[in-house]
Design a protein around this motif. Structure first.
Motif, PDB file in Angstrom:
ATOM      1  N   ARG A 204     -15.819  18.517  -7.382  1.00  0.00           N
ATOM      2  CA  ARG A 204     -14.861  19.521  -7.850  1.00  0.00           C
ATOM      3  C   ARG A 204     -13.442  18.959  -7.903  1.00  0.00           C
ATOM      4  O   ARG A 204     -13.090  18.054  -7.140  1.00  0.00           O
ATOM      5  CB  ARG A 204     -14.948  20.752  -6.962  1.00  0.00           C
ATOM      6  CG  ARG A 204     -16.280  21.480  -7.108  1.00  0.00           C
ATOM      7  CD  ARG A 204     -16.376  22.696  -6.219  1.00  0.00           C
ATOM      8  NE  ARG A 204     -17.611  23.436  -6.472  1.00  0.00           N
ATOM      9  CZ  ARG A 204     -17.979  24.518  -5.789  1.00  0.00           C
ATOM     10  NH1 ARG A 204     -17.226  24.978  -4.807  1.00  0.00           N
ATOM     11  NH2 ARG A 204     -19.110  25.128  -6.093  1.00  0.00           N
ATOM     12  N   HIS A 206     -10.580  19.729  -6.795  1.00  0.00           N
ATOM     13  CA  HIS A 206      -9.692  19.702  -5.627  1.00  0.00           C
ATOM     14  C   HIS A 206      -9.843  18.414  -4.826  1.00  0.00           C
ATOM     15  O   HIS A 206      -8.921  18.013  -4.097  1.00  0.00           O
ATOM     16  CB  HIS A 206      -9.934  20.921  -4.730  1.00  0.00           C
ATOM     17  CG  HIS A 206     -11.270  20.955  -4.056  1.00  0.00           C
ATOM     18  ND1 HIS A 206     -11.560  20.223  -2.921  1.00  0.00           N
ATOM     19  CD2 HIS A 206     -12.404  21.645  -4.355  1.00  0.00           C
ATOM     20  CE1 HIS A 206     -12.792  20.458  -2.540  1.00  0.00           C
ATOM     21  NE2 HIS A 206     -13.348  21.308  -3.404  1.00  0.00           N
ATOM     22  N   GLU A 209      -7.573  16.054  -6.596  1.00  0.00           N
ATOM     23  CA  GLU A 209      -6.205  16.583  -6.463  1.00  0.00           C
ATOM     24  C   GLU A 209      -5.614  16.225  -5.102  1.00  0.00           C
ATOM     25  O   GLU A 209      -4.451  15.821  -4.993  1.00  0.00           O
ATOM     26  CB  GLU A 209      -6.208  18.095  -6.652  1.00  0.00           C
ATOM     27  CG  GLU A 209      -4.829  18.714  -6.582  1.00  0.00           C
ATOM     28  CD  GLU A 209      -4.857  20.215  -6.781  1.00  0.00           C
ATOM     29  OE1 GLU A 209      -3.765  20.800  -6.943  1.00  0.00           O
ATOM     30  OE2 GLU A 209      -5.950  20.812  -6.785  1.00  0.00           O
ATOM     31  N   GLU A 210      -6.412  16.358  -4.052  1.00  0.00           N
ATOM     32  CA  GLU A 210      -5.952  16.002  -2.709  1.00  0.00           C
ATOM     33  C   GLU A 210      -5.588  14.528  -2.637  1.00  0.00           C
ATOM     34  O   GLU A 210      -4.544  14.154  -2.081  1.00  0.00           O
ATOM     35  CB  GLU A 210      -7.037  16.321  -1.687  1.00  0.00           C
ATOM     36  CG  GLU A 210      -6.690  15.888  -0.268  1.00  0.00           C
ATOM     37  CD  GLU A 210      -7.855  15.979   0.699  1.00  0.00           C
ATOM     38  OE1 GLU A 210      -7.644  15.737   1.896  1.00  0.00           O
ATOM     39  OE2 GLU A 210      -8.989  16.258   0.252  1.00  0.00           O
ATOM     40  N   THR A 213      -2.350  13.789  -4.558  1.00  0.00           N
ATOM     41  CA  THR A 213      -1.191  14.328  -3.822  1.00  0.00           C
ATOM     42  C   THR A 213      -0.806  13.398  -2.678  1.00  0.00           C
ATOM     43  O   THR A 213       0.383  13.099  -2.464  1.00  0.00           O
ATOM     44  CB  THR A 213      -1.502  15.731  -3.284  1.00  0.00           C
ATOM     45  OG1 THR A 213      -1.774  16.611  -4.385  1.00  0.00           O
ATOM     46  CG2 THR A 213      -0.324  16.275  -2.486  1.00  0.00           C
TER      47      THR A 213
END
Length: 250
Positions: A204, A206, A209-210, A213
């Protein structure tokens, strides 16, 4: 009627056989360390290496061939990841079908990438990892810095414990290195491009994305694209991956 000498005939026969055999061989031999892989195209303007997912190699070859044909001076390699077997043979490493993003396998992968770069000496080295390939690549660009110029992480399981919990309800891959733990240590000379489909039910968005970041907080040139209507399959992702590669070619 004049008859050709036997020696001349044999020479022509050997030459013809060598030419026939050469038509099945790669354009040149490339040092891949202890890994196996297929080579497409030639030239050292760009070296593009594609790392397959945990489903194994094979499905990436047609794209590699097309890219090598279209991009001038570009060599494309579809590498067989550690412990896997492909048309080019089996790569050294361990693979029990699970939990194989290990330190040993990642070191073997890093050594293979370094060998290719040292052999070909490309102006730019772009490495694409899909799914499990991204899972390894996300760690390697931190633990073996300075090899990869551009890393394209496609459908990355960048937080292995969270990914395994999502997949199996628990982290059953405890030997694997997780890219998110190394995100802040990625070389500042490496550009990271993450791509995960908005409809990916496996890795997924996220997770990537983590990772992005964390990397950006440490000054890494990292970005994330989440294309709509795209899932985990390479066939769904390939046009977005191709756009990212072509944007970063020399």
């Amino acid at each position: 009627m004049r008859v050709a000498p036997l020696r001349s005939f044999a020479t022509h026969l050997v030459t013809a056989f060598a030419l026939w055999l050469g038509s099945f061989a790669p354009a040149f031999a490339l040092d891949m360390g202890q890994m196996a892989g297929d080579v497409w195209g030639s030239g050292n303007r760009n070296l593009v290496v594609i790392l397959h997912g945990d489903g194994g190699p094979g499905r990436y070859d047609s794209y590699a061939k097309a890219l090598a044909s279209a991009a001038k001076g570009t060599t494309v390699v579809t590498l067989v990841r550690p412990g896997f077997r492909g048309s080019a043979g089996r790569s050294k490493g361990t693979n029990s079908g699970k939990d194989h993003y290990t330190s040993r396998n990642n070191k073997l992968l890093a050594a293979s990438l370094a060998a290719m770069k040292n052999d070909l000496r490309p102006q730019r080295m772009i490495v694409v990892g899909h799914s499990g390939g991204a899972g390894q690549l996300g760690t390697v660009i931190a633990t073996a810095p300075g090899i990869v110029d551009v890393a394209v992480l496609v459908s990355c399981p960048c937080n292995v414990p969270r990914w395994r919990i999502h997949r199996r309800g628990k982290n059953n891959w405890t030997a694997s290195q997780s890219p998110h733990k190394y995100a802040k240590k990625v070389s500042r000379n490496t550009k990271v491009v993450a791509i995960t489909g908005a409809n990916d039910p496996n890795t997924r968005p996220h997770l990537a994305e983590e990772y992005v970041t964390l990397a950006r907080s440490a000054g890494v040139n990292a970005s994330l694209s989440v294309p709509k209507g795209v899932n985990h399959k390479w066939s769904s992702l390939v046009r977005h991956v191709d756009a990212a590669i072509r944007k970063n070619l020399r």
